[in-house]
Design an enzyme around this catalytic site. Structure first.
Site, mmCIF file in Angstrom:
data_model
loop_
_atom_site.group_PDB
_atom_site.id
_atom_site.type_symbol
_atom_site.label_atom_id
_atom_site.label_comp_id
_atom_site.label_asym_id
_atom_site.label_seq_id
_atom_site.Cartn_x
_atom_site.Cartn_y
_atom_site.Cartn_z
ATOM 1 N N LYS A 1 16.716 -6.749 -14.034
ATOM 2 C CA LYS A 1 16.946 -7.155 -15.418
ATOM 3 C C LYS A 1 18.438 -7.355 -15.652
ATOM 4 O O LYS A 1 19.266 -6.814 -14.912
ATOM 5 C CB LYS A 1 16.374 -6.135 -16.405
ATOM 6 N N CYS B 1 19.015 1.715 -22.497
ATOM 7 C CA CYS B 1 17.981 0.925 -21.819
ATOM 8 C C CYS B 1 16.591 1.540 -21.910
ATOM 9 O O CYS B 1 15.595 0.811 -21.962
ATOM 10 C CB CYS B 1 18.376 0.706 -20.370
ATOM 11 N N ASP C 1 16.769 2.110 -14.500
ATOM 12 C CA ASP C 1 18.184 2.016 -14.094
ATOM 13 C C ASP C 1 18.719 3.257 -13.380
ATOM 14 O O ASP C 1 19.852 3.691 -13.641
ATOM 15 C CB ASP C 1 19.068 1.721 -15.312
#
Length: 246
Positions: free
Chosen positions: A150, A183, A41
């Site tokens: 995702k 995450c 991310d």
């Protein structure tokens, strides 16, 4: 003092092709062709002023150093023939993939909550195709890298990540990115449950919340779910396996 045995699986005939990474709680042996660096991310949303995390009130001061350390990691990984995989978190422009009130994600996602509190931001945070969703300029994917979109914290949930790894014979995952405690940790935990060897580079991750949150994840990974190493140790180790020109 007795010798420390390195963790990690290697068939006897393959040991000469492997390198041993200094890590905690013990060194871990990695074969570069069976290893991937997973970039979690690294989007404007999480690491850039004006992105969702900044707008939600989290401190992103450490993100710039994290970006520099990830770039160093990726340069070394690519030079050594280690696969690079990017996770990119977000949803469709109508936020159907984010889930409605019947989804816990609707209630816990700080991006969704921020947009409900500030309606003028609706459609701007973590929506595919927006600046917020985009990977930061400094870490743009290169030819040969793999991008896995995702929609939840873990990069293994409702994605093809497991298939991507198994098709390439990858067993070892080196995690970098943001956020350490969300995450990154969620994905590393799921990797552990799927029988992957997970390593977190502690100085190539950044947390959301107080500083003790970073140390909590480091502790969890080191004690229960994987191994913890540093960027310098990773780069020095994989450079031993970098292909040499004829």
């Amino acid at each position: 003092m007795s010798a420390v045995t390195a963790a990690g699986y290697q068939a006897p005939q393959e040991r000469s092709q492997s390198v041993t990474l200094p890590a905690r709680p013990e060194p871990i042996t990695l074969k570069p062709s069976e290893t991937a660096v997973v970039v979690v991310d690294m989007q404007n949303a999480y690491s850039t002023e004006g992105g969702y995390v900044d707008l939600a009130g989290f401190d992103i001061a450490g993100a710039k150093g994290t970006i520099a350390n990830i770039k160093k990691t990726l340069d070394a990984a690519r030079a050594a023939g280690v696969q690079v995989i990017y996770f990119q978190n977000g949803w469709d422009k109508d936020y159907v993939e984010a889930g409605g009130p019947g989804s816990p994600n609707y209630h816990k996602s700080n991006a969704l909550k921020t947009m409900r509190q500030r309606p003028e931001l609706q459609g701007q945070l973590l929506a595919k195709g927006t600046w917020d969703y985009a990977i930061v300029d400094e870490l743009q994917p290169q030819p040969g890298d793999i991008l896995v979109p995702k929609t939840r914290y873990s990069g293994f949930f409702n994605t093809n990540m497991d298939s991507v790894l198994r098709a390439r014979g990858i067993r070892n995952l080196v995690f970098v990115g943001i956020a350490t405690n969300v995450c990154v940790e969620s994905s590393l935990r799921d990797a552990f449950h799927l029988e992957y060897f997970g390593v977190m580079l502690e100085d190539a991750t950044h947390h959301l919340g107080p500083d003790f949150i970073q140390q909590a994840t480091v502790y969890n990974v080191e004690k229960f779910f994987g191994w913890v190493a540093t960027v310098n140790d990773f780069c020095a180790t994989v450079s031993q396996a970098a292909p040499t020109e004829a």
